[in-house]
Enzyme design. Structure first.
Site, PDB file in Angstrom:
ATOM      1  N   HIS A  29       0.882  -1.172   0.000  1.00 10.82           N
ATOM      2  CA  HIS A  29       0.000   0.000   0.000  1.00 10.82           C
ATOM      3  C   HIS A  29       0.922   1.226   0.000  1.00 10.82           C
ATOM      4  O   HIS A  29       2.013   1.173   0.578  1.00 10.82           O
ATOM      5  CB  HIS A  29      -0.831   0.129   1.275  1.00 10.82           C
TER       6      HIS A  29
ATOM      7  N   ASP B 109       2.434   1.982   3.297  1.00  5.48           N
ATOM      8  CA  ASP B 109       3.355   0.997   3.882  1.00  5.48           C
ATOM      9  C   ASP B 109       4.794   1.407   3.631  1.00  5.48           C
ATOM     10  O   ASP B 109       5.666   1.114   4.443  1.00  5.48           O
ATOM     11  CB  ASP B 109       3.203  -0.392   3.225  1.00  5.48           C
TER      12      ASP B 109
HETATM   13  C1  XUL Z   1      -7.443  -6.577   4.598  1.00  2.00           C
HETATM   14  C2  XUL Z   1      -6.629  -7.008   3.450  1.00  2.00           C
HETATM   15  C3  XUL Z   1      -5.799  -5.954   2.808  1.00  2.00           C
HETATM   16  C4  XUL Z   1      -5.759  -6.043   1.318  1.00  2.00           C
HETATM   17  C5  XUL Z   1      -5.033  -4.889   0.658  1.00  2.00           C
HETATM   18  O1  XUL Z   1      -8.145  -7.578   5.206  1.00  2.00           O
HETATM   19  O2  XUL Z   1      -6.622  -8.156   3.097  1.00  2.00           O
HETATM   20  O3  XUL Z   1      -4.525  -6.031   3.344  1.00  2.00           O
HETATM   21  O4  XUL Z   1      -5.151  -7.212   0.889  1.00  2.00           O
HETATM   22  O5  XUL Z   1      -5.573  -3.657   0.987  1.00  2.00           O
END
Ligand code: XUL
Ligand code: CO
Length: 441
Positions: free
Chosen positions: A106, A109
């Site tokens: 993300h 992150d």
């Molecule tokens: C949340 C989840 C996230 C997604 C990406 O449950 O799985 O980490 O994979 O936003």
């Protein structure tokens, strides 16, 4: 005062190699031989394994009851850009030692975000250059990028589905920057997990309008990415609940209906997460099969839940039976469309050695490799496929075939029932099939 963090972060960990079944070395693969060819492809290419930046390099082990337990040396740096660069160095050291071909992140992150859109864009661009260099140095690639549209307090009522247009615009600004980073890094896919796209109470929610906003938002993001050269696939990652009580991307079938309704199918496929499937009251295999049947099996977020808990515990996968059944579907579907197997999983709060992150990934990669090898043997050598096909043999010819072709009327079906009398009792042989799987394990 600036404290120097170390130059290497996993200095006591060797390069992780495939050593085979004779090995007792916990820091070696026993099944995952990346060059082994199964069903016409190497294990490396089947899985496209990725680590998740957020769990592996950000999750400090803090929980609602207690402080951090994972000590990350890169956090010794005082300035966020230094910290972010050091974290990337650690991440790529980990990725290289483990021979992971991919990673996922993300926006937030990789570098801390503030509430200043332009400053955030600059921060992400700075780190994108650093990550690009790291990718060139190591050969690791970006499986997918995404934007975190759920942590900041402005998103407490959703991002694309927020009742406040200004919040939606902030979400769009973040998605634009995350898409730019993904494109710059040659990212192969881009993920939208719904985050808080859903609601807590209908008393304050216009569900229809919110879903229309979500569709418009996805179209707008997709159009931007395509105009700017993104050739990859967009994934929606279904989840039924948590953090919202009701999430709009409940499960595969719900998402497929949404994608069809709003003309997004084609550009968008599905990223299936194991623990999300089980929260929806499904099995992982159910979700895989549903996606495969709709032609949208894009990617996997591998993890597992806890049989005694009803929330997303994101543990590393280790159940050979479950993953073997999943790999049967994976192989029969011809693999994933564009995506890979991303470990969206975290080590436990009390797993505090640097080795623990390695053990977790090694075990999970071995579980998938072993399960795929077994599934291939089942498909090649057992009666599994034949038995399932034969259950439907009555539709292969005669009136059954005509029914499938849409030729028969309701009266014709009635006449067939009268002419042929009571059907034979035929076993579905579930236990025989379960034993068959175990025999191959
Ligand atoms: C949340 C989840 C996230 C997604 C990406 O449950 O799985 O980490 O994979 O936003
Ligand atoms: Co996920």
């Amino acid at each position: 005062m600036k404290v120097e963090a170390p130059k290497t972060y996993f200095q006591d960990i060797p390069d992780i190699k495939y050593e085979g079944l004779e090995s007792d070395n916990p820091l070696a693969f026993r099944w995952y031989d990346e060059n082994k060819v199964v069903a016409g492809k190497t294990l490396r290419d089947h899985f496209k394994f990725a680590c998740a930046y957020w769990h592996s390099f950000n999750d400090t082990g803090a929980d609602p009851f207690g402080e951090s337990t994972h000590q990350f040396p890169w956090n010794e740096y005082k300035f966020s850009i230094d910290r972010a660069r050091a974290k990337a160095d650690a991440a790529f050291e980990f990725i290289t030692k483990l021979h992971l071909p991919y990673y996922c992140f993300h926006d937030m992150d990789v570098v801390d975000y503030t509430s200043d859109v332009a400053d955030n864009d600059k921060r992400l661009q700075t780190l994108t250059s650093h990550l690009k260099q790291k990718q060139q140095d190591t050969g690791a690639k970006l499986l997918w990028g995404t934007a975190n549209l759920f942590s900041n307090k402005r998103y407490m009522n959703g991002a694309a589905t927020n009742p406040d247009f200004l919040v939606l615009a902030h979400g769009a600004a973040q998605v634009k920057a995350a898409l730019d980073a993904t494109i710059e890094l040659g990212g192969e896919n881009y993920v939208f997990w719904g985050g808080r796209e859903g609601y807590m109470s209908l008393l304050n929610t216009n569900m229809k309008r919110e879903k229309e906003h979500l569709a418009r938002f996805l179209h707008t993001a997709k159009d931007y990415a395509r105009r700017n050269g993104f050739k990859g696939t967009f994934f929606i990652e279904p989840k039924p609940a948590e953090p919202s009580k009701h999430q709009y991307d409940y499960d595969v079938e719900t998402v497929v209906g949404f994608l069809r309704q709003y003309d997004l199918i084609g550009d968008f496929k599905i990223n299936i997460e194991v623990n999300h499937a089980t929260l929806a009251g499904h099995t992982f295999t159910h979700e895989l099969q549903a996606a495969a049947d709709h032609g949208v099996l894009g990617s996997i977020d591998a993890n597992r839940g806890d049989y005694q808990n009803g929330w997303d515990t994101d543990q590393f996968p280790n159940n050979i039976n479950e993953i073997t059944e999943a790999m049967l579907i994976f192989l029969e579907a011809g693999g994933l469309q564009g995506g890979g197997v991303n470990f969206d999983a975290k080590i436990r709060r009390n797993s505090t050695d640097p080795q623990d992150l390695f053990y977790a990934h090694i075990g999970a990669m071995d579980t998938f490799a072993r399960a795929l090898i077994i599934a291939d043997e089942i498909l090649q050598n057992s009666e599994y496929k034949k038995f399932r096909q034969e259950r439907y043999a009555s539709f292969n010819s005669g009136k059954g075939k005509q029914f499938e072709e849409g030729i028969l009327k309701l009266e014709d079906l009635r006449q067939y029932a009268i002419d042929n009398g009571e059907p034979e009792v035929r076993s579905g042989r579930q236990e025989w099939l379960e034993n068959l799987i175990n025999r191959y394990i």
